[in-house]
Design a protein around this motif. Sequence first.
Motif, PDB file in Angstrom:
ATOM      1  N   GLU A 184       1.902  53.060  29.456  1.00 56.96           N
ATOM      2  CA  GLU A 184       2.987  52.869  28.481  1.00 56.96           C
ATOM      3  C   GLU A 184       2.909  51.484  27.851  1.00 56.96           C
ATOM      4  N   LEU A 185       2.631  50.489  28.661  1.00 58.52           N
ATOM      5  CA  LEU A 185       2.483  49.123  28.153  1.00 58.52           C
ATOM      6  C   LEU A 185       1.311  49.037  27.184  1.00 58.52           C
ATOM      7  N   PHE A 186       0.185  49.638  27.569  1.00 57.28           N
ATOM      8  CA  PHE A 186      -0.981  49.604  26.691  1.00 57.28           C
ATOM      9  C   PHE A 186      -0.701  50.337  25.379  1.00 57.28           C
ATOM     10  N   ALA A 187      -0.039  51.482  25.442  1.00 56.04           N
ATOM     11  CA  ALA A 187       0.271  52.243  24.225  1.00 56.04           C
ATOM     12  C   ALA A 187       1.122  51.404  23.276  1.00 56.04           C
ATOM     13  N   ASP A 188       2.097  50.692  23.805  1.00 57.39           N
ATOM     14  CA  ASP A 188       2.928  49.833  22.963  1.00 57.39           C
ATOM     15  C   ASP A 188       2.077  48.734  22.320  1.00 57.39           C
ATOM     16  N   PHE A 189       1.240  48.107  23.119  1.00 51.83           N
ATOM     17  CA  PHE A 189       0.351  47.043  22.634  1.00 51.83           C
ATOM     18  C   PHE A 189      -0.599  47.568  21.556  1.00 51.83           C
ATOM     19  N   ALA A 190      -1.196  48.719  21.804  1.00 47.34           N
ATOM     20  CA  ALA A 190      -2.193  49.270  20.876  1.00 47.34           C
ATOM     21  C   ALA A 190      -1.561  49.788  19.589  1.00 47.34           C
ATOM     22  N   HIS A 191      -0.269  50.039  19.621  1.00 51.99           N
ATOM     23  CA  HIS A 191       0.405  50.503  18.402  1.00 51.99           C
ATOM     24  C   HIS A 191       0.705  49.349  17.445  1.00 51.99           C
ATOM     25  N   ARG A 192       0.675  48.114  17.913  1.00 55.05           N
ATOM     26  CA  ARG A 192       1.012  46.952  17.082  1.00 55.05           C
ATOM     27  C   ARG A 192       0.117  46.824  15.851  1.00 55.05           C
ATOM     28  N   PRO A 193      -1.200  46.979  15.963  1.00 52.11           N
ATOM     29  CA  PRO A 193      -2.013  46.909  14.734  1.00 52.11           C
ATOM     30  C   PRO A 193      -1.706  48.046  13.756  1.00 52.11           C
ATOM     31  N   ILE A 194      -1.331  49.222  14.273  1.00 52.73           N
ATOM     32  CA  ILE A 194      -0.934  50.320  13.386  1.00 52.73           C
ATOM     33  C   ILE A 194       0.288  49.889  12.591  1.00 52.73           C
ATOM     34  N   ASP A 195       1.273  49.312  13.274  1.00 53.38           N
ATOM     35  CA  ASP A 195       2.485  48.857  12.593  1.00 53.38           C
ATOM     36  C   ASP A 195       2.156  47.812  11.526  1.00 53.38           C
ATOM     37  N   ALA A 196       1.244  46.904  11.848  1.00 52.87           N
ATOM     38  CA  ALA A 196       0.879  45.856  10.886  1.00 52.87           C
ATOM     39  C   ALA A 196       0.198  46.448   9.660  1.00 52.87           C
ATOM     40  N   VAL A 197      -0.703  47.387   9.867  1.00 53.64           N
ATOM     41  CA  VAL A 197      -1.445  47.987   8.754  1.00 53.64           C
ATOM     42  C   VAL A 197      -0.532  48.868   7.901  1.00 53.64           C
ATOM     43  N   THR A 198       0.310  49.655   8.545  1.00 56.76           N
ATOM     44  CA  THR A 198       1.206  50.508   7.764  1.00 56.76           C
ATOM     45  C   THR A 198       2.298  49.695   7.077  1.00 56.76           C
ATOM     46  N   GLY A 199       2.520  48.472   7.530  1.00 57.02           N
ATOM     47  CA  GLY A 199       3.510  47.594   6.924  1.00 57.02           C
ATOM     48  C   GLY A 199       2.999  46.765   5.761  1.00 57.02           C
ATOM     49  N   LEU A 200       1.718  46.902   5.441  1.00 62.80           N
ATOM     50  CA  LEU A 200       1.171  46.145   4.306  1.00 62.80           C
ATOM     51  C   LEU A 200       1.843  46.609   3.018  1.00 62.80           C
ATOM     52  N   PRO A 201       1.985  45.711   2.053  1.00 60.29           N
ATOM     53  CA  PRO A 201       2.515  46.145   0.767  1.00 60.29           C
ATOM     54  C   PRO A 201       1.527  47.095   0.093  1.00 60.29           C
ATOM     55  N   ASP A 202       2.030  47.902  -0.835  1.00 65.52           N
ATOM     56  CA  ASP A 202       1.137  48.769  -1.611  1.00 65.52           C
ATOM     57  C   ASP A 202       0.240  47.887  -2.465  1.00 65.52           C
ATOM     58  N   LEU A 203      -1.052  48.119  -2.347  1.00 63.10           N
ATOM     59  CA  LEU A 203      -2.036  47.310  -3.061  1.00 63.10           C
ATOM     60  C   LEU A 203      -2.806  48.171  -4.045  1.00 63.10           C
ATOM     61  N   THR A 204      -3.165  47.577  -5.145  1.00 61.26           N
ATOM     62  CA  THR A 204      -3.995  48.264  -6.129  1.00 61.26           C
ATOM     63  C   THR A 204      -5.432  48.298  -5.618  1.00 61.26           C
ATOM     64  N   PRO A 205      -6.264  49.160  -6.167  1.00 59.83           N
ATOM     65  CA  PRO A 205      -7.678  49.133  -5.792  1.00 59.83           C
ATOM     66  C   PRO A 205      -8.306  47.751  -6.002  1.00 59.83           C
ATOM     67  N   GLU A 206      -7.905  47.074  -7.061  1.00 58.61           N
ATOM     68  CA  GLU A 206      -8.451  45.732  -7.318  1.00 58.61           C
ATOM     69  C   GLU A 206      -8.054  44.761  -6.211  1.00 58.61           C
ATOM     70  N   GLN A 207      -6.789  44.858  -5.757  1.00 65.92           N
ATOM     71  CA  GLN A 207      -6.332  43.982  -4.679  1.00 65.92           C
ATOM     72  C   GLN A 207      -7.008  44.332  -3.359  1.00 65.92           C
ATOM     73  N   LEU A 208      -7.167  45.617  -3.079  1.00 63.17           N
ATOM     74  CA  LEU A 208      -7.837  46.038  -1.840  1.00 63.17           C
ATOM     75  C   LEU A 208      -9.253  45.495  -1.763  1.00 63.17           C
ATOM     76  N   ASN A 209      -9.927  45.448  -2.896  1.00 65.82           N
ATOM     77  CA  ASN A 209     -11.346  45.095  -2.913  1.00 65.82           C
ATOM     78  C   ASN A 209     -11.616  43.679  -3.384  1.00 65.82           C
ATOM     79  N   ALA A 210     -10.561  42.897  -3.594  1.00 60.43           N
ATOM     80  CA  ALA A 210     -10.719  41.496  -3.984  1.00 60.43           C
ATOM     81  C   ALA A 210     -11.239  40.694  -2.798  1.00 60.43           C
ATOM     82  N   HIS A 211     -11.800  39.564  -3.107  1.00 62.23           N
ATOM     83  CA  HIS A 211     -12.324  38.655  -2.082  1.00 62.23           C
ATOM     84  C   HIS A 211     -11.606  37.315  -2.221  1.00 62.23           C
ATOM     85  N   PRO A 212     -10.370  37.226  -1.683  1.00 62.97           N
ATOM     86  CA  PRO A 212      -9.594  35.995  -1.823  1.00 62.97           C
ATOM     87  C   PRO A 212     -10.359  34.787  -1.298  1.00 62.97           C
ATOM     88  N   GLY A 213     -10.305  33.709  -2.061  1.00 62.71           N
ATOM     89  CA  GLY A 213     -11.013  32.492  -1.654  1.00 62.71           C
ATOM     90  C   GLY A 213     -12.507  32.693  -1.567  1.00 62.71           C
TER      91      GLY A 213
END
Length: 164
Positions: A5-34
């Motif tokens: 149960e502890l591991f499942a909670d821990f492993a779900h954190r990156p899912i939450d971070a990725v699904t919490g990203l703002p909606d990005l355009t294809p240009e933003q997804l594929n940009a190379h900042p800096g």
Amino acid sequence: MTITELFADFAHRPIDAVTGLPDLTPEQLNAHPGSHPNSIAWLLWHIGREVDVQLSGLSGEPQVWEKYRERFGLGAIGDTVGYGHTPEQASEIVVNDQGLLTDYVTAALTALIDYANTLSAEDFGVVIDENWTPPVTRGVRLVSIVDDAAQHAGQAAYAAGELH
């Protein structure tokens, strides 16, 4: 709370971070900042690949990628993991569909959670790799996989914040 149960909670954190990203355009997804060689699309693709490849090695099951390969349409570069990519190779990872990237990351991490749920507490302590000092246990490898995913999700969130 059990170790699974502890591991499942821990492993779900990156899912939450990725699904919490703002909606990005294809240009933003594929940009190379800096001028960094890794785009947000590369970071998200890499999260899925590193989880998927390492999980397959642990579980002996086929990679989740088998269900996603054609949808990504990346050719041979898509079958890699991204470790050691040159800037030119990293720039070959072009994905215009944020939902596809999110779905793959979620599927790979969910498969990792499902695998961990089959383990006993003792299974987490089994040494699976003698090539390190100290030898690596299954639990340490699982934590390492999620830690890498979380770090890359954080990098994607930072880059998305800069672009959005």
